[in-house]
Design a protein around this motif. Structure first.
Motif, PDB file in Angstrom:
ATOM      1  N   MET A   1       0.826  -1.202   0.000  1.00  0.00           N
ATOM      2  CA  MET A   1       0.000   0.000   0.000  1.00  0.00           C
ATOM      3  C   MET A   1       0.864   1.258   0.000  1.00  0.00           C
ATOM      4  O   MET A   1       0.525   2.242  -0.658  1.00  0.00           O
ATOM      5  N   ASP A   2       1.995   1.231   0.697  1.00  0.00           N
ATOM      6  CA  ASP A   2       2.918   2.360   0.623  1.00  0.00           C
ATOM      7  C   ASP A   2       3.472   2.489  -0.789  1.00  0.00           C
ATOM      8  O   ASP A   2       3.580   3.580  -1.351  1.00  0.00           O
ATOM      9  N   PHE A   3       3.842   1.327  -1.353  1.00  0.00           N
ATOM     10  CA  PHE A   3       4.358   1.321  -2.716  1.00  0.00           C
ATOM     11  C   PHE A   3       3.312   1.824  -3.701  1.00  0.00           C
ATOM     12  O   PHE A   3       3.616   2.565  -4.637  1.00  0.00           O
ATOM     13  N   LEU A   4       2.057   1.430  -3.496  1.00  0.00           N
ATOM     14  CA  LEU A   4       0.979   1.841  -4.392  1.00  0.00           C
ATOM     15  C   LEU A   4       0.842   3.357  -4.440  1.00  0.00           C
ATOM     16  O   LEU A   4       0.675   3.941  -5.508  1.00  0.00           O
ATOM     17  N   MET A   5       0.917   4.001  -3.302  1.00  0.00           N
ATOM     18  CA  MET A   5       0.784   5.452  -3.271  1.00  0.00           C
ATOM     19  C   MET A   5       1.911   6.125  -4.044  1.00  0.00           C
ATOM     20  O   MET A   5       1.697   7.066  -4.810  1.00  0.00           O
ATOM     21  N   VAL A   6       3.126   5.633  -3.846  1.00  0.00           N
ATOM     22  CA  VAL A   6       4.262   6.185  -4.586  1.00  0.00           C
ATOM     23  C   VAL A   6       4.115   5.882  -6.074  1.00  0.00           C
ATOM     24  O   VAL A   6       4.393   6.725  -6.934  1.00  0.00           O
ATOM     25  N   LEU A   7       3.661   4.652  -6.377  1.00  0.00           N
ATOM     26  CA  LEU A   7       3.487   4.233  -7.765  1.00  0.00           C
ATOM     27  C   LEU A   7       2.488   5.114  -8.492  1.00  0.00           C
ATOM     28  O   LEU A   7       2.734   5.575  -9.615  1.00  0.00           O
ATOM     29  N   LEU A   8       1.347   5.378  -7.875  1.00  0.00           N
ATOM     30  CA  LEU A   8       0.324   6.180  -8.521  1.00  0.00           C
ATOM     31  C   LEU A   8       0.817   7.603  -8.781  1.00  0.00           C
ATOM     32  O   LEU A   8       0.538   8.188  -9.828  1.00  0.00           O
ATOM     33  N   LYS A   9       1.552   8.137  -7.836  1.00  0.00           N
ATOM     34  CA  LYS A   9       2.121   9.469  -8.042  1.00  0.00           C
ATOM     35  C   LYS A   9       3.093   9.449  -9.223  1.00  0.00           C
ATOM     36  O   LYS A   9       3.127  10.363 -10.054  1.00  0.00           O
ATOM     37  N   ARG A  10       3.887   8.380  -9.310  1.00  0.00           N
ATOM     38  CA  ARG A  10       4.871   8.267 -10.381  1.00  0.00           C
ATOM     39  C   ARG A  10       4.180   8.167 -11.737  1.00  0.00           C
ATOM     40  O   ARG A  10       4.585   8.812 -12.715  1.00  0.00           O
ATOM     41  N   ILE A  11       3.130   7.330 -11.821  1.00  0.00           N
ATOM     42  CA  ILE A  11       2.397   7.183 -13.082  1.00  0.00           C
ATOM     43  C   ILE A  11       1.762   8.502 -13.478  1.00  0.00           C
ATOM     44  O   ILE A  11       1.815   8.929 -14.637  1.00  0.00           O
ATOM     45  N   TRP A  12       1.139   9.180 -12.492  1.00  0.00           N
ATOM     46  CA  TRP A  12       0.502  10.451 -12.803  1.00  0.00           C
ATOM     47  C   TRP A  12       1.519  11.479 -13.287  1.00  0.00           C
ATOM     48  O   TRP A  12       1.275  12.223 -14.234  1.00  0.00           O
ATOM     49  N   ASN A  13       2.684  11.516 -12.671  1.00  0.00           N
ATOM     50  CA  ASN A  13       3.704  12.474 -13.080  1.00  0.00           C
ATOM     51  C   ASN A  13       4.195  12.206 -14.493  1.00  0.00           C
ATOM     52  O   ASN A  13       4.528  13.137 -15.241  1.00  0.00           O
TER      53      ASN A  13
END
Length: 282
Positions: free
Chosen positions: A207-219
């Motif tokens: 879940m921590d990874f998911l939050m970072v992942l989503l930010k990365r994809i959005w960026n």
């Protein structure tokens, strides 16, 4: 090669580029259906398990982003399936293989590279590009020779290696390419062994990874389309919205995906290469 190694590999690419044929080439058996029609329907991913030359291979076949709407798996489904697959890989990943047909480098190739390698795995897992339908080329790696520099300079894609192969082993013309088929199989196996991580890349807290992942994809999306960067709480909704969904649809899909990720709802069809086992896991 040292004996007894185990390789967990994710193969991805748009529909019809030859992922199933590549798996058949690796194991030298017709075990994978050469069609993406079933993938993404009943099962969201497939796991092919088998041994080759004393090593154990776990090959995860998943869908990528397609260049057009003709793709059998829609972009939002591909993104969701990939996140769920990563959540289910408790043993980690040693290598990524991106598959494409010989020809022009289209938007789907670039988009899949950005999504998988840069966006999700943050360049932490080695990636190979395997180019299929190269049987008529002399030498067989001609496409690599002519396009490797272009991939780096124009498309900003840096693969650890590019393998040009033929998967043609049946039909009236197959006998003409027996040598190329054998060389392709050897080159693919050697590249996996050479470039795989010694220790698998594992997510410690999904879940921590998911939050970072989503930010990365959005960026990544924002940098290409000049969208405004948003607070973390809006990222999932915004990704679905930019994929073309209405506000209500984006909200529903985002909530559904988050719920599935929290409960690890992932259907993986397990196919044993030796034919001794076939089942599924959720």
């Amino acid at each position: 090669m040292a004996m007894g190694k185990s390789f967990n590999v994710v193969i991805f690419g748009e529909s019809g580029v030859g992922k199933s044929s590549l798996i058949n080439l690796l194991f030298n058996k017709d075990i994978a259906e050469t069609s993406d029609a079933a993938l993404g329907c009943t099962f969201e991913s497939k796991l092919y398990r088998g041994d080759r030359e004393g090593h154990s291979f776990n090959i995860y076949d998943t869908t990528g982003l397609n260049e057009s709407e003709k793709g059998l798996v829609k972009p939002e489904v591909a993104v969701g399936n990939l996140m769920k697959l990563i959540n289910s890989l408790t043993d980690g990943i040693h290598l990524l293989i991106m598959c494409m047909k010989k020809g022009r480098i289209n938007n789907a190739v670039s988009n899949n590279y950005q999504l998988f390698y840069d966006g999700i795995f943050e360049a932490s897992v080695p990636i190979l590009l395997v180019v299929t339908q190269c049987e008529l080329d002399d030498p067989i790696d001609s496409w690599k020779i002519h396009n490797q520099a272009l991939l780096r300079s124009q498309f900003k894609m840096n693969f650890h290696d590019i393998i040009c192969v033929t998967t043609l082993n049946k039909g009236k013309h197959a006998s003409k390419f027996k040598e190329e088929y054998t060389l392709s199989r050897e080159a693919l196996g050697a590249a996996i062994a050479q470039h795989s991580l010694k220790q698998p890349w594992v997510i410690k807290n999904f879940m921590d990874f998911l939050m970072v992942l989503l930010k990365r994809i959005w960026n990544i999306i924002a940098s290409y389309c000049s969208f405004q960067k948003l607070p973390l709480s809006n990222l999932i909704y915004s990704i679905f919205q930019k994929l073309g969904f209405s506000d209500r649809e984006a909200t529903d899909k985002a909530n559904t995906l988050l719920d599935e990720l929290k409960h690890n709802h992932m259907s993986i069809k397990i196919i044993d290469v030796d034919g001794t086992e076939e089942g599924s896991t959720e």
